[in-house]
Motif scaffolding. Structure first.
Motif, short mmCIF file in Angstrom:
data_model
loop_
_atom_site.label_atom_id
_atom_site.label_comp_id
_atom_site.label_asym_id
_atom_site.label_seq_id
_atom_site.Cartn_x
_atom_site.Cartn_y
_atom_site.Cartn_z
N ASN A 110 0.99 -1.36 0.08
CA ASN A 110 0.15 0.24 0.27
C ASN A 110 0.80 1.18 0.07
OD1 ASN A 110 0.58 -0.41 2.50
ND2 ASN A 110 -0.85 0.08 3.43
N SER A 111 2.04 1.06 -0.43
CA SER A 111 2.94 2.34 -0.73
C SER A 111 3.71 1.86 -2.03
CB SER A 111 4.20 2.42 0.43
OG SER A 111 5.13 3.00 0.54
N ASN A 112 3.82 3.68 -2.59
CA ASN A 112 5.00 2.79 -3.67
C ASN A 112 6.59 2.85 -3.66
OD1 ASN A 112 5.70 5.69 -2.51
ND2 ASN A 112 5.39 6.84 -4.24
N ILE A 113 6.86 2.56 -2.28
CA ILE A 113 8.29 2.65 -1.77
C ILE A 113 8.67 1.27 -2.25
CG2 ILE A 113 9.94 2.79 0.51
CD1 ILE A 113 8.20 5.06 -0.16
N VAL A 114 10.16 1.03 -2.82
CA VAL A 114 10.38 -0.36 -3.40
C VAL A 114 11.61 0.00 -1.93
CG1 VAL A 114 10.08 -0.69 -5.47
CG2 VAL A 114 12.33 0.43 -5.04
#
Length: 170
Positions: free
Chosen positions: A147-151
């Motif tokens: 639920n995040s765009n963080i990789v």
């Protein structure tokens, strides 16, 4: 550690932070690997933890000259490896992949870390071997629904053969 941070900032990415704690994982099997970064992309170093290294140990007492007529013997230093976890974080998959590649290249191109033996004595350097841990490959987190765009990617490395010889150390 300061030299390591400086070199990672110079050769990989400007935002590099040292963290001794990571976020809390509420399940017993939880693997919390988050650290606070001031901006993205960034790298967080967690640690170091230490493990004994008998291979690099001196195994002999060292003499310290107290005066011209008297020498004092010091105890054998305790030799350890400093083991760090490195976490790379970004909000762009492509930049994250490039940072992962640059991180691996950093360790492949820097097999030693050169530091001043004593900051008060100029031009007296010591070198420590530095390498990625055998099971510490810098892999991206499993692609579970997010639920995040963080990789992020994570791995571990060691700085080998650091002598701890301060009499005040535990």
């Amino acid at each position: 550690v300061r030299t390591l941070l400086r070199e990672l900032k110079r050769q990989v990415v400007e935002t590099v932070e040292l963290s001794v704690n990571v976020d809390y994982a509420d399940s017993p099997t939880g693997n919390a690997s988050a650290a606070l970064l001031s901006k993205l992309p960034g790298i967080a170093l967690v640690g170091p933890s230490t493990r004994e290294n008998r291979l690099f140990s001196l195994h002999q007492r060292r003499s310290l000259e107290v005066s011209s007529t008297r020498a004092e013997e010091q105890r054998i230093p305790y030799t350890v490896d400093l083991v760090f976890t490195l976490i790379g974080v970004d909000d762009s998959s492509m930049r994250g992949l490039a940072m992962q590649s640059a991180t691996v290249s950093f360790f492949n191109g820097n097999k030693t870390l050169r530091v001043l033996r004593d900051p008060n004595v100029p031009n007296d350097y010591v070198e420590y071997e530095m390498e990625i841990e055998p099971d510490g490959d810098f892999d991206f987190a499993a692609s579970a629904p997010r639920n995040s765009n963080i990789v992020s990617f994570e791995g571990s490395f060691a700085i080998k053969g650091v002598d701890i010889d301060d009499d005040n150390m535990a």
